[in-house]
Design an enzyme around this catalytic site. Structure first.
Site, short mmCIF file in Angstrom:
data_model
loop_
_atom_site.label_atom_id
_atom_site.label_comp_id
_atom_site.label_asym_id
_atom_site.label_seq_id
_atom_site.Cartn_x
_atom_site.Cartn_y
_atom_site.Cartn_z
N GLU A 46 -0.13 -11.02 4.07
CA GLU A 46 0.62 -9.84 3.66
C GLU A 46 0.96 -8.98 4.87
O GLU A 46 2.09 -8.48 5.00
CB GLU A 46 -0.21 -9.04 2.65
CG GLU A 46 0.44 -7.72 2.24
CD GLU A 46 -0.58 -6.65 1.89
OE1 GLU A 46 -0.23 -5.47 2.01
OE2 GLU A 46 -1.72 -7.01 1.52
N ASP A 50 4.86 -8.37 5.82
CA ASP A 50 5.42 -7.02 5.81
C ASP A 50 6.28 -6.79 7.05
O ASP A 50 7.39 -6.25 6.97
CB ASP A 50 4.28 -6.00 5.75
CG ASP A 50 4.77 -4.58 5.88
OD1 ASP A 50 5.48 -4.11 4.98
OD2 ASP A 50 4.45 -3.92 6.89
N ASP A 119 2.40 -6.98 -2.70
CA ASP A 119 1.59 -7.54 -1.61
C ASP A 119 1.68 -9.07 -1.59
O ASP A 119 1.78 -9.68 -0.51
CB ASP A 119 0.12 -7.12 -1.78
CG ASP A 119 -0.10 -5.64 -1.53
OD1 ASP A 119 0.83 -4.99 -1.01
OD2 ASP A 119 -1.18 -5.14 -1.86
N GLU A 122 5.02 -10.22 -0.13
CA GLU A 122 5.01 -10.11 1.33
C GLU A 122 4.18 -11.24 1.94
O GLU A 122 4.53 -11.78 3.00
CB GLU A 122 4.46 -8.75 1.76
CG GLU A 122 5.42 -7.61 1.46
CD GLU A 122 4.87 -6.26 1.85
OE1 GLU A 122 5.68 -5.34 2.06
OE2 GLU A 122 3.63 -6.11 1.95
#
Length: 233
Positions: A46, A50, A119, A122
């Site tokens: 994650e 991101d 989350d 990502e």
């Protein structure tokens, strides 16, 4: 579960060479913590995803909206990568059905929790990046976002005078306006805030409001009206 993974790969238009990365991307910490043998969860992926997502969206914003200034580009990016938008996208590709959750998280409705879905999405982007590199991740991300881009660069709320004023001052003066709390009066439950706004060049506007935010918005509105009268809008 293998069939679910197959369907997910079709939806994101990426075939994993290392399927273990996809498994890790959909593994919540609650599930990993319940296993007898140690196993990775999706938190590291994650973190990576991101950054990859933000870079891909920033680059595409820059390409799609050549006339947009920094403020507008930032708003478009924020709208696309905010938690609610990512969670909606995760549901659209049925990522919620692929998640591996612990018993407690499952019972408490974790499969529908927006933060968890965002989350996990990502993490999938991070997994694609590790599996096949940046261009593959970019193709995956932009493919999923294809019909979600605004037609125009101006995504601002017409009532958000502060954001609009910042765009105007950055465009014409290359600086941002500055806000100062001048004072506050009245009892705690009916406090009135006074704000002073200073524009680049020295112009000053003052306003009051029942909250600091309202006072700032009111001062920004007055400044915008003045600038519009000068042909600066």
């Amino acid at each position: 579960m293998d069939e679910v993974f197959e369907q997910l790969q079709e939806r994101i238009h990426h075939r994993f060479g290392q399927v273990k990365l996809l498994r890790e991307a959909v593994t919540h910490s609650s599930y990993a913590n319940e296993q007898e043998e140690p196993m990775p969860d999706n938190e590291r992926l994650e973190f990576l995803g991101d950054a990859v997502l933000e870079l891909c969206v920033s680059g595409e914003c820059f390409r799609r909206y050549p006339e947009a200034d920094e403020g507008r580009l930032t708003k478009i990016r924020a709208k696309l990568v905010k938690e609610k938008s990512l969670a909606r996208l995760a549901r659209d590709i049925s990522l919620d059905a692929c998640l591996r959750l612990g018993r407690g998280e499952e019972t408490q409705g974790g499969r529908g929790r927006e933060s968890l879905l965002a989350d996990a999405l990502e993490a999938v982007f991070g997994a694609v990046f590790l599996d096949a590199g940046f261009e593959a991740a970019r193709a995956c991300i932009l493919g999923l976002l294809e019909d979600r881009w605004p037609e125009e660069a101006d995504c601002s709320d017409p009532k958000d005078h502060k954001s609009r004023l910042q765009e105007v001052t950055q465009r014409h003066f290359r600086e941002r306006p500055r806000y100062f709390l001048s004072g506050a009066s009245g009892p705690e439950h009916e406090k009135v805030f006074e704000v002073t706004l200073r524009l680049p060049g020295g112009l000053v506007f003052s306003s009051t409001g029942g909250s600091l935010k309202r006072a700032e918005q009111s001062a920004a509105q007055a400044a915008l009206q003045h600038l519009a009268g000068q042909g600066l809008d």
